[in-house]
Design a protein around this motif. Structure first.
Motif, short mmCIF file in Angstrom:
data_model
loop_
_atom_site.label_atom_id
_atom_site.label_comp_id
_atom_site.label_asym_id
_atom_site.label_seq_id
_atom_site.Cartn_x
_atom_site.Cartn_y
_atom_site.Cartn_z
N LYS A 1 0.83 -1.20 0.00
CA LYS A 1 0.00 0.00 0.00
C LYS A 1 0.87 1.26 0.00
N GLN A 2 1.86 1.28 0.87
CA GLN A 2 2.76 2.42 0.93
C GLN A 2 3.51 2.60 -0.39
N SER A 3 3.91 1.46 -1.00
CA SER A 3 4.62 1.55 -2.27
C SER A 3 3.74 2.15 -3.36
N GLN A 4 2.47 1.70 -3.42
CA GLN A 4 1.56 2.24 -4.43
C GLN A 4 1.28 3.72 -4.20
N ILE A 5 1.16 4.08 -2.90
CA ILE A 5 0.90 5.50 -2.59
C ILE A 5 2.07 6.36 -3.02
N LEU A 6 3.28 5.91 -2.70
CA LEU A 6 4.46 6.67 -3.08
C LEU A 6 4.60 6.75 -4.60
N LYS A 7 4.28 5.62 -5.30
CA LYS A 7 4.36 5.62 -6.76
C LYS A 7 3.35 6.60 -7.35
N ALA A 8 2.10 6.60 -6.81
CA ALA A 8 1.08 7.52 -7.32
C ALA A 8 1.47 8.97 -7.05
N GLU A 9 2.03 9.22 -5.83
CA GLU A 9 2.46 10.59 -5.53
C GLU A 9 3.58 11.03 -6.47
N GLY A 10 4.50 10.07 -6.79
CA GLY A 10 5.57 10.40 -7.72
C GLY A 10 5.05 10.71 -9.11
N GLU A 11 4.08 9.90 -9.58
CA GLU A 11 3.50 10.14 -10.91
C GLU A 11 2.74 11.47 -10.95
N ARG A 12 2.02 11.73 -9.82
CA ARG A 12 1.30 13.01 -9.78
C ARG A 12 2.26 14.19 -9.81
N ALA B 1 3.61 14.47 -13.32
CA ALA B 1 2.62 15.05 -14.23
C ALA B 1 2.47 16.54 -14.00
N PHE B 2 2.50 16.92 -12.71
CA PHE B 2 2.37 18.34 -12.40
C PHE B 2 3.53 19.13 -12.97
N ARG B 3 4.73 18.58 -12.81
CA ARG B 3 5.90 19.29 -13.31
C ARG B 3 5.91 19.32 -14.85
N GLU B 4 5.45 18.23 -15.49
CA GLU B 4 5.40 18.20 -16.96
C GLU B 4 4.38 19.22 -17.48
N ALA B 5 3.22 19.29 -16.77
CA ALA B 5 2.21 20.28 -17.18
C ALA B 5 2.74 21.70 -17.00
N GLU B 6 3.48 21.87 -15.88
CA GLU B 6 4.05 23.20 -15.65
C GLU B 6 5.07 23.56 -16.73
N ALA B 7 5.85 22.52 -17.14
CA ALA B 7 6.85 22.76 -18.20
C ALA B 7 6.15 23.10 -19.51
#
Length: 305
Positions: free
Chosen positions: A204-215, A218-224
């Motif tokens: 669960k912690q691994s999936q949460i960290l992975k989702a937070e990393g992807e988010r 994505a946020f940084r890519e959108a900002e770029a």
């Protein structure tokens, strides 16, 4: 000196020795006059009246121990067991121990045996096996109270061995083995459950960290992309203003940029080994020259592009 004098002298010596009593340490003697108790002689040299007084009882005042022979006892749950033990006692009042009871050791021993049967017979077998200290304490209180009129003090009662029948011992061993196997199975199941919980928590912690990393990515890519769009909008606006003022180099820059983007797409295409260039390729070179001129204008001091 005549014979009579010698007899008198011998009789006097005998009377003196008869009146002197030596009591060893750890013992006390009772003195009786005409069969009646008068006093107690303590350890050391003592004098009594010869012929009139006599030593009645020689009492041991040291702490003594009696073995309680093995006895068969029926417990409250009808189990037959054999029990033996020891009892420690000490005479505190020699006169009462000598004249209040006959055969003190025998009396104490029988009193202990009777109370062992009474106390342990009122308990279940499991209680007897698990509460030996309580049994010893209860026996001590009961027996000491019963022997107090005899001038004695019961200092300790210990149950040595408790022996159930062999078939009962085998049944108890099987029960104990089953209980231990049960506890082992429960502990093993609990360990597996904890392991599964920890593994699920980790995933669960691994999936949460992975989702937070992807988010975050994505946020940084959108900002770029937003920054790039702003930059392209600013550049387009600047080129449009230059074209509006009749600057041909700005037009060349715009056309050259589109050519470069088209060539970049062609060059990065998969399995592309041969690139066919159109005749207008020479325009690209000219556009590049225009770009260079435009850069010079842009970096010129006071330039508005």
């Amino acid at each position: 000196m005549g014979s009579f004098a010698i007899v008198i002298l011998v009789l006097a010596v005998v009377l003196i020795f008869a009146g002197v009593k030596q009591v060893p340490q750890g013992r006390m003697y009772t003195v009786e006059r005409f069969g009646r108790y008068t006093r107690t002689l303590e350890p050391g040299l003592n004098l009594i009246v010869p012929i009139i007084d006599r030593v009645g009882h020689r009492i041991n005042v040291m702490e003594q121990v009696l073995d309680v022979a093995s006895q068969e006892i029926i417990t409250r749950d009808n189990a037959m067991i054999k029990v033996d033990g020891v009892v420690f006692f000490q005479v505190l009042d020699p006169a009462r121990a000598a004249y209040e009871v006959h055969q003190l050791d025998y009396a104490i021993l029988n009193l202990v045996i009777t109370n062992i049967r009474s106390v342990m017979g009122s308990m279940d077998l499991d209680e007897i096996l698990s509460r030996r200290d309580d049994i010893n304490a209860k026996l001590l209180v009961v027996v000491d109270e019963a022997t107090s009129p005899w001038g004695t003090k019961i200092t300790r009662i210990e149950i040595k061995d408790i022996n159930p029948p062999q078939d009962l011992v085998n049944a108890m061993a099987r029960q104990m083995k089953a209980e231990r196997e049960k506890r082992a199975a429960i502990l093993e199941a609990e360990g597996m459950r904890q392991s599964a919980i920890l593994k699920a928590e980790g995933e669960k912690q691994s999936q949460i960290l992975k989702a937070e990393g992807e988010r975050e990515a994505a946020f940084r890519e959108a900002e770029a992309r937003e920054r790039l769009a702003e930059a392209e909008a600013y550049a387009t606006k600047s080129v449009s203003e230059a074209i509006a003022t009749g600057n041909v180099q700005a037009i060349n820059y715009f056309v050259a940029q589109k050519y470069i983007e088209a060539f970049a797409q062609i060059a990065t295409a998969e399995n592309q080994r041969v690139i066919m260039l159109p005749m207008e390729t020479s325009h690209i070179l000219g556009s590049l020259g225009g770009i260079a001129e435009l850069a010079k204008e842009a970096f010129k001091p006071g330039s508005k592009i």
